[in-house]
Write an enzyme that holds these catalytic residues in place. Structure first.
Site, PDB file in Angstrom:
ATOM      1  CG  LEU A   1      31.140  35.397  36.598  1.00 28.19           C
ATOM      2  CD1 LEU A   1      30.294  34.122  37.392  1.00 28.19           C
ATOM      3  CD2 LEU A   1      32.165  34.663  35.906  1.00 28.19           C
ATOM      4  CG  HIS A   2      26.189  37.140  33.644  1.00 32.13           C
ATOM      5  ND1 HIS A   2      24.684  37.062  34.347  1.00 32.13           N
ATOM      6  CD2 HIS A   2      27.021  36.324  33.769  1.00 32.13           C
ATOM      7  CE1 HIS A   2      24.761  36.045  34.505  1.00 32.13           C
ATOM      8  NE2 HIS A   2      26.010  35.652  34.166  1.00 32.13           N
ATOM      9  CG  LEU A   3      31.631  41.607  32.007  1.00 33.69           C
ATOM     10  CD1 LEU A   3      32.551  40.160  32.050  1.00 33.69           C
ATOM     11  CD2 LEU A   3      32.175  42.769  32.100  1.00 33.69           C
TER      12      LEU A   3
ATOM     13  CG  HIS B   1      23.349  40.595  33.967  1.00 29.12           C
ATOM     14  ND1 HIS B   1      23.369  39.589  33.403  1.00 29.12           N
ATOM     15  CD2 HIS B   1      22.641  41.559  33.532  1.00 29.12           C
ATOM     16  CE1 HIS B   1      22.326  39.481  32.556  1.00 29.12           C
ATOM     17  NE2 HIS B   1      21.840  40.924  33.060  1.00 29.12           N
TER      18      HIS B   1
END
Lengths: 116, 476
Positions: B406-408, B252
């Site tokens: 931060l969203h992987l 994201h």
């Protein structure tokens, strides 16, 4: 390397907060040490390009002033940083931006009340 | 320590939300578990949240990690006992039921649905104390709420994994190091901190032992790899396990901006604002970031009147637009190098979404009373009215985008289709005893903070593993 980074930190702090702040602030050396530590901790894909570019930046000072960046006068160093910051080459601009961001982040991370 | 041997029934690699939960459930089921974590064990309260010392102590590479591409993207990973849960905001947000049910259909995941996952979510929430704030929202949240109210947009307070006590009115994160991990250890799990697993040795579809950085071998019957969306595929690739591994990383991406108000707009005690604008979900989420003085300085660095701007820091806040990327990335292992090479390819549509997100963020912040919005594209540009931001809707120029995530997730997706890396229960296809149980197995973007769904799926998968183990034990 430490001397180049110290000079870079001093120059970017001077450009952001004024030459007086950069000259009088005692924390610039610890900032340089922390900044070098951060570079050391980077993944290899970032660490070597940054280190190479830093050494190159130092050497290229010879072509503009006849001196390595690290031994230029403070005024000359600010002009060199200014030239790279306004360079038409993106890599040069990004290089200064990298040091500027990290130096100011570390500078303001010190909780002592002298800031602003 | 050379040639030291350790043995266990199940080895769990990585102690973030997926690994900590896996270790706790296994240990509480009476299974002999070792939980190996590459990072150190640091007390949750030992560092100030989002501070330089926290970055040094708990972030991988001190927070200096980048996915290469055009544009490049900064990302963050935790590297300490508790993993990402020790450094994030603790936000807990279940994905839409349509998203979960869609995954089941598209990726042919067996026995998978929003209804089936619901008990897993509920059980995790009970342990983690998932709750909304006690007391009033912080200043950053109030700004977002005010903007949404003015525009008639939808928004919600996102609950957090949080604990409140009489000692601290603000409370603190209920991260893995204070929730699942102590329970795992109490149940007999052996926690090995500062132990990096560098390879999984295997033969004929059977993993045998894990080799640590200091040449120790940990023998096991089963291994759960839970190192997160980057480290899990990297360990597998280093171990020679490559099929569908690390080729479909999803993120994201977020673009941030600073807004200046005529009133106080940031409070370091607030942490990350919990209010999010959900009007444009799942494609777009608008929210606030931690807006401490060093973070504002980092963001404003390079602008000509820096000193003048930073003097107003209390009237400034950092806000973000977070999108769901269509592009994808990959993780590569280059022999002889200890770091994964991560790249991410953003599509033109992704840049358009980020541009639309930035424009909508501007609309929200001006509606909330922002006087100026600093352009994240060029530090000298300051927007003073919304019309000046209209051009952003055509898409952000690649050369000027500075985004981060931060969203992987989704680097080893689950399912029963040809492109999946693990089966419907997290087991690597063609291996008998290697399971993945972290962000890497999410089939695609959850459209919300992925922490809740990572733990929901992890609970589902590990419970299935235990039930299968008990069946085979009874048969013997």
């Amino acid at each position: 390397m430490r001397k180049i980074v110290f000079s870079l930190v001093k120059s970017v702090v001077a450009k952001a907060l004024g030459e007086e702040v950069a000259t009088k602030t005692a924390c610039l050396d610890p900032i340089s040490v922390l900044l070098l530590k951060k570079i050391e901790a980077m993944p290899v894909w970032l660490k070597f390009p940054i280190m190479t570019l830093t050494v190159l930046f130092n050497i290229l000072g010879v072509f503009s002033t006849g001196l390595l960046f690290e031994v230029q006068s403070f005024g000359q160093q600010i002009k060199t940083v200014d030239a790279w910051q306004n360079s038409p080459i993106k890599l040069c601009r990004e290089f200064i931006k990298f040091y500027e961001k990290l130096a100011l982040f570390i500078y303001y991370s010190d909780p002592s009340p002298k800031k602003i | 320590m050379k040639n030291d041997k350790l043995t266990c029934d199940v080895l769990v690699v990585g102690s973030g939300p997926g690994g900590a939960l896996t270790a706790m459930i296994l240990a509480e089921a009476g299974i002999d578990v070792i939980l190996a974590e590459e990072g150190p064990s640091i007390a949750a309260e030992a560092t100030r949240s989002y501070s330089l010392e926290e970055m040094e102590a708990k972030y991988r590479h001190g927070g200096m990690t980048v996915a290469f591409g055009d544009p490049k993207m900064n990302y963050l990973e935790g590297c300490c006992v508790g993993g990402a849960s020790e450094i994030n905001a603790g936000l807990y947000n279940e994905p839409a039921t349509d998203t979960i049910d869609g995954w089941a259909r598209e990726f042919k995941i067996s026995d998978f649905s929003a209804n089936a996952l619901e008990p897993c979510f509920k059980e995790n929430e009970k342990i983690l104390g998932v709750t909304t704030m006690q007391g009033a929202l912080g200043v950053g949240s109030r700004i977002l709420q005010e903007g949404a109210h003015q525009l008639g947009w939808k928004g919600i307070e996102i609950p957090r994994m949080w604990k409140y006590s009489t000692a601290s009115a603000d409370g603190s994160r209920n991260s893995m190091s204070v929730s699942f991990i102590p329970r795992a250890v109490n149940a007999g799990c052996r926690l090995l901190s500062s132990v990096k697993i560098v390879r999984i040795d295997h033969a004929h579809g059977q993993a045998q032992y894990a080799l640590t950085q200091d040449d120790r071998r940990i023998f096991f019957n089963t291994v759960f790899i839970c190192g997160g969306a980057i480290q899990t595929p990297f360990l597998l690739l280093k171990s020679g396990i490559t099929k569908n591994i690390g080729k479909s990383l999803k993120v994201h991406p977020a673009i941030r901006t600073v807004a200046l108000f005529d009133k106080t707009a940031s409070d370091q005690n607030e942490g990350v604002p919990v209010y999010q604008v959900t009007q444009f979900k799942p494609q777009l989420t608008l929210g606030g970031s931690f807006s401490g003085l060093p973070h504002l300085a980092l963001w404003l660095a390079g602008s000509r009147s820096f000193a003048q701007k930073i003097a107003d820091h209390q009237k400034m806040g950092i806000f973000y637009a977070l999108t769901v990327a269509q592009g994808q990335g990959c993780i590569k292992n280059i022999p002889g190098i200890n770091d994964p090479l991560v790249s991410f390819k953003m599509t033109d549509m992704d840049l358009k979404s980020l541009g639309e997100g930035l424009y909508r963020l501007g609309e929200l912040l001006f509606a909330a009373g922002a006087r100026e919005i600093f352009s994240p594209l060029q530090s000298e540009i300051i927007f003073k009215k919304l019309e000046e931001m209209s051009f952003l809707r055509q898409g952000l120029p690649r050369s000027q985008v500075d985004c981060s995530t931060l969203h992987l997730f989704s680097s080893c997706p689950m399912g029963e289709i040809a492109s999946s890396a693990v089966d419907s229960w997290g087991k690597i296809h063609s291996f008998n005893n290697i399971y993945l149980n972290d962000a890497s197995v999410l089939p695609s973007s959850p459209g919300v903070n992925p922490q809740a769904v990572i733990m929901g799926i992890a609970r589902r998968n590990v419970l299935k593993f235990i039930s299968k183990k008990q069946v085979s034990k009874n048969n013997i």
